[in-house]
Design an enzyme around this catalytic site. Structure first.
Site, PDB file in Angstrom:
ATOM      1  NE  ARG A   1      -1.977  -1.739   3.545  1.00 43.85           N
ATOM      2  CZ  ARG A   1      -2.418  -1.958   4.780  1.00 43.85           C
ATOM      3  NH1 ARG A   1      -3.648  -1.589   5.116  1.00 43.85           N
ATOM      4  NH2 ARG A   1      -1.646  -2.525   5.676  1.00 43.85           N
TER       5      ARG A   1
ATOM      6  CE  LYS B   1       0.739  -2.374   9.400  1.00 54.19           C
ATOM      7  NZ  LYS B   1      -0.453  -2.614  10.279  1.00 54.19           N
TER       8      LYS B   1
ATOM      9  CE1 TYR C   1      -5.586   2.135  10.296  1.00 52.52           C
ATOM     10  CE2 TYR C   1      -4.469   1.753   8.210  1.00 52.52           C
ATOM     11  CZ  TYR C   1      -5.632   1.919   8.929  1.00 52.52           C
ATOM     12  OH  TYR C   1      -6.844   1.868   8.282  1.00 52.52           O
TER      13      TYR C   1
ATOM     14  CG  HIS D   1      -2.182  -1.086  14.945  1.00 55.28           C
ATOM     15  ND1 HIS D   1      -3.522  -1.175  15.280  1.00 55.28           N
ATOM     16  CD2 HIS D   1      -2.142  -0.964  13.596  1.00 55.28           C
ATOM     17  CE1 HIS D   1      -4.258  -1.110  14.170  1.00 55.28           C
ATOM     18  NE2 HIS D   1      -3.451  -0.981  13.143  1.00 55.28           N
TER      19      HIS D   1
ATOM     20  CD  GLU E   1      -3.783   2.839  15.419  1.00 53.32           C
ATOM     21  OE1 GLU E   1      -2.888   2.776  16.280  1.00 53.32           O
ATOM     22  OE2 GLU E   1      -3.581   3.220  14.249  1.00 53.32           O
TER      23      GLU E   1
ATOM     24  CG  ASP F   1      -2.609  -4.774  12.782  1.00 57.77           C
ATOM     25  OD1 ASP F   1      -1.402  -5.018  12.607  1.00 57.77           O
ATOM     26  OD2 ASP F   1      -3.386  -4.505  11.860  1.00 57.77           O
TER      27      ASP F   1
END
Length: 370
Positions: free
Chosen positions: A15, A75, A94, A96, A118, A270
């Site tokens: 991505r 990510k 993101y 996490h 998130e 995740d």
């Protein structure tokens, strides 16, 4: 604002933070864009596509990080990327953090301002920047689980749909949120025997209205989870506590009661995973076996369908990226409490209570920093 898009470097992550169309919108709003060469290759977007949209192409990630005031990724930053962040730089991606103390420490040390997709919220309490990837991951979970059930993959050798005269496979989905409902959609569409477990009566009523009798619904208790998991061919872990580590709902002891060759797809990986024996895997080596049970725990499942995932993600993230770039992070977060909920780390301080609790670190309210 000077906005940078590096190429993703996590294992088999294809991505990209911004599509050429998103770059064009930011450029039209008066911002300067720099994109690392080949950043969009995984979605079929060339450097020339980004140039046509108004971006400058950088030869290295170092150049992108050194130039940009705001970094847009997909990510969580890898260690080499964390080292490139600088005090006052804005990171939008993101994160996490709850199950990842090393990343948290590196981001705290960087002095950067880190807004996590998130934990951005909506007025109804939903998570609009997590939702599109949850939809993808829920649908992929059944696809991945069905493949993992094949005998050659170490699985039980069950076809989820069954055939005339042979019963379909049993799919048990723990959690009826976006991941769970999308997993149920695909599994029931394949003709599997599907059960969704959730502790919320409201969620169970919603799923009942959506699926009718095509999906069995069970209220979550320790006893019901153990009973359903023990009889499943495929278990999908789809639980989420926003920002926090996932609860361990499947213990190692429960594996001994499952069918040898059954599969667990832990989409909650995740956030650390909802199975005691879960550990993050990659698209290169997606599965491993514990006590005869196949575990699929890829931490970036949507990266496997990068084109679909990137366009779905950008549709959700672009308005927030425009707000952050247009107003600056302080004004953007002050104006929008839902975007402010996305702030996880700010200039050396941890701003999400769930993450602080999971990591045993001090917590500073976001409101006090803007």
């Amino acid at each position: 604002m000077f906005v940078g898009v590096p190429k993703e470097i996590k294992n088999h992550e294809y991505r990209v933070g911004l599509t050429p169309a998103s770059v064009r919108e930011l450029v039209a709003a008066g911002h300067t864009l720099i994109v690392e060469t080949a950043a969009g290759a995984g979605i079929g977007a060339s450097d020339e596509d980004y140039r046509a949209a108004g971006a400058r192409i950088a030869a290295t990630a170092t150049e992108v990080f050194a130039s940009a005031d705001m970094i847009v990724k997909v990510k969580e930053p890898q260690p080499t990327e964390c080292a490139l962040l600088r005090p006052g730089q804005l990171l939008f991606t993101y994160l996490h953090l709850a199950p990842d103390p090393e990343q948290a420490k590196a981001l705290l040390a960087s002095g950067a301002i880190c807004v996590a997709y998130e934990t951005v919220t909506a007025a109804d309490g939903s998570l609009p920047l997590l939702a599109p990837m949850s939809e993808v991951a829920g649908r992929m979970a059944i696809q991945a689980g069905a493949h993992s059930l094949e005998k050659a993959q170490g699985g039980l050798g069950v076809l989820l749909s069954g055939v005339p005269g042979v019963a379909p496979g049993k799919v048990v989905i723990i959690g009826g949120g976006i991941v769970g409902s999308n997993a149920a959609l695909v599994a029931s569409g394949m003709g599997a025997d599907v059960t969704v477990i959730d502790r919320s009566p409201a969620v169970l009523r919603r799923l009942s209205a959506q699926f009718g009798t095509r999906v069995k619904l069970v209220h979550a208790t320790r006893e019901s989870v153990e009973a359903e998991v023990s009889s499943a061919d495929l278990v999908v872990g789809a639980v989420l506590i926003p920002g926090a580590a996932a609860p361990k709902l499947i213990s190692r002891a429960m594996l001994s009661k499952m069918k040898p060759g059954a599969v667990i797809v832990d989409v909650a990986i995740d956030q650390g995973g909802c199975c005691e024996t879960s550990k993050a895997t990659t698209h290169a080596e997606p599965t491993y076996v514990v006590d005869g049970i196949v575990h699929y725990c890829v931490a970036n499942m949507p990266g496997g369908v990068a084109r679909t995932s990137t366009y779905a993600l950008n549709a959700a993230t672009l308005p927030f990226a425009l707000a952050l770039a247009g107003k600056g992070w302080k004004a953007a977060l002050k104006d929008d409490v839902h975007l402010r909920n996305g702030l996880n780390i700010c200039e050396g301080k941890l701003t999400r209570p769930e993450v602080a609790e999971a990591l045993g670190l001090a917590f500073t309210p976001a409101d006090s920093l803007i």
